[in-house]
Every structure is written in C-alpha cells, then in structure tokens.
Design a protein around this motif. Sequence first.
Motif, PDB file in Angstrom:
ATOM      1  N   ASN A 269      57.244  -1.623  23.652  1.00 40.04           N
ATOM      2  CA  ASN A 269      56.080  -2.233  24.304  1.00 40.04           C
ATOM      3  C   ASN A 269      55.679  -3.435  23.465  1.00 40.04           C
ATOM      4  N   PRO A 270      55.666  -4.604  24.009  1.00 40.91           N
ATOM      5  CA  PRO A 270      55.348  -5.793  23.200  1.00 40.91           C
ATOM      6  C   PRO A 270      53.902  -5.790  22.705  1.00 40.91           C
ATOM      7  N   ASN A 271      53.002  -5.054  23.344  1.00 41.19           N
ATOM      8  CA  ASN A 271      51.592  -5.020  22.935  1.00 41.19           C
ATOM      9  C   ASN A 271      51.263  -3.814  22.064  1.00 41.19           C
TER      10      ASN A 271
ATOM     11  N   TYR B  27      58.675  -0.486  17.976  1.00 41.47           N
ATOM     12  CA  TYR B  27      58.846  -1.911  18.173  1.00 41.47           C
ATOM     13  C   TYR B  27      59.948  -2.139  19.212  1.00 41.47           C
TER      14      TYR B  27
ATOM     15  N   ARG C  54      49.528  -4.731  18.699  1.00 38.49           N
ATOM     16  CA  ARG C  54      48.168  -5.201  18.945  1.00 38.49           C
ATOM     17  C   ARG C  54      47.249  -4.028  19.303  1.00 38.49           C
ATOM     18  N   ASP C  55      47.710  -3.111  20.140  1.00 39.31           N
ATOM     19  CA  ASP C  55      46.910  -1.939  20.503  1.00 39.31           C
ATOM     20  C   ASP C  55      46.634  -1.055  19.290  1.00 39.31           C
TER      21      ASP C  55
ATOM     22  N   ARG D 136      43.940  -2.677  17.234  1.00 42.64           N
ATOM     23  CA  ARG D 136      42.638  -2.513  17.890  1.00 42.64           C
ATOM     24  C   ARG D 136      42.074  -1.119  17.638  1.00 42.64           C
TER      25      ARG D 136
END
Length: 183
Positions: A33-35, A30, A38-39, A42
Amino acid sequence: MESPTHALLEPFRAELPATVFGPPYSVPRYGANPNALRDSLRRALAAHRYMFKKIWFQLHWFIGITAGTLLMTIGVTGAILAFREEIMDVLSPGVMHVQVRQQATLTPQQLLDKLRAAEPARRVTTLTLTAEPGASARVVFAPPPGVRRGEARYADPYTGALLPPVTGAEFFEFIERFHRWLL
C-alpha cells in the motif's frame, strides 16, 4: 524487515482504543500500500496526542482539586473568623457583656486604676471601651518577654473587676493562624 515506526508505536499498542484510532496497528508492508507509511505515522502522531491529553487532564485535575480545597479551607475559616465575637459571646455568657446597671460606668482612668490595683505586676497596653450598654471593657496586658502577644481579658465596666477568660479564644487563635498561614 521491521520499520522505525513499528518501534515507535509498540509501547502504545495496548493503550490505543481501536474505535478512536482505527484498527490495531500492524507493521506496514512496503509496496503493498503506497500510503501505509503515511498512515502509520498518522497513527503514531495520534497516539502521542492521546497520551498528551491524558497527561494534561491528570495534571489539570490535580491542580484544580488542590486549589479548590485550599480556597474552600480559606473560605470556611474566614467565615468562622467573621463571627468570632458573636460565637465567643455565646460561649462565654456574662464575660463580654454584663448585666446593665443603673449606675454609671467607670471612666477610663478609674478603670485603669482599678486594674492596676487588681494586677499590680502587669502593665495594661490597650483598653477598649464601647458605648453599648453592658459591653465589657477589653483589656490587653503587655506580653511577657519572648511572647508576641499579651493576654486579652475583659473587665466589668461598672466595678473594674477582671472577668474570667473567654471560652474559645485558643480555638480562634488556631483558626486565625490556619487561615492566614495554613499552619
């Protein structure tokens, strides 16, 4: 600190091909990478889809093979039954067809009288005659108590004499039971 996503994906880590889902899963950091979260989610969803596709494929394959085998069996036994009379005629020469003679065939009543004289203890339930020259008369006797069907035999249409039993009748009874009820 371990994320909840890490625990979710851990059982699928070895089964996920890297070429389909990207690099092997690693716990996101954390802030790096802010994504990342989400990745990770997915990939977790992709893993569930992949497992669902595998399960669905196996289930579809099993049901298809089973249904295909069943339909093939019904088709083959039905084809055998379609040619029952012709096959039994070849297996039992001189039974379903006798040599054509110059004399006239017996009338149904004369044939019944001859059969009753030859088999006094048995009752004839069905007598089938055909117009084909040399075709034997088909006789069905009443079944004994506790039996569903009576014995089917053939009689000489010129003399009324009972002919030997047909070869292969038991085989075709088995095939018919298998075709209708799959035993």
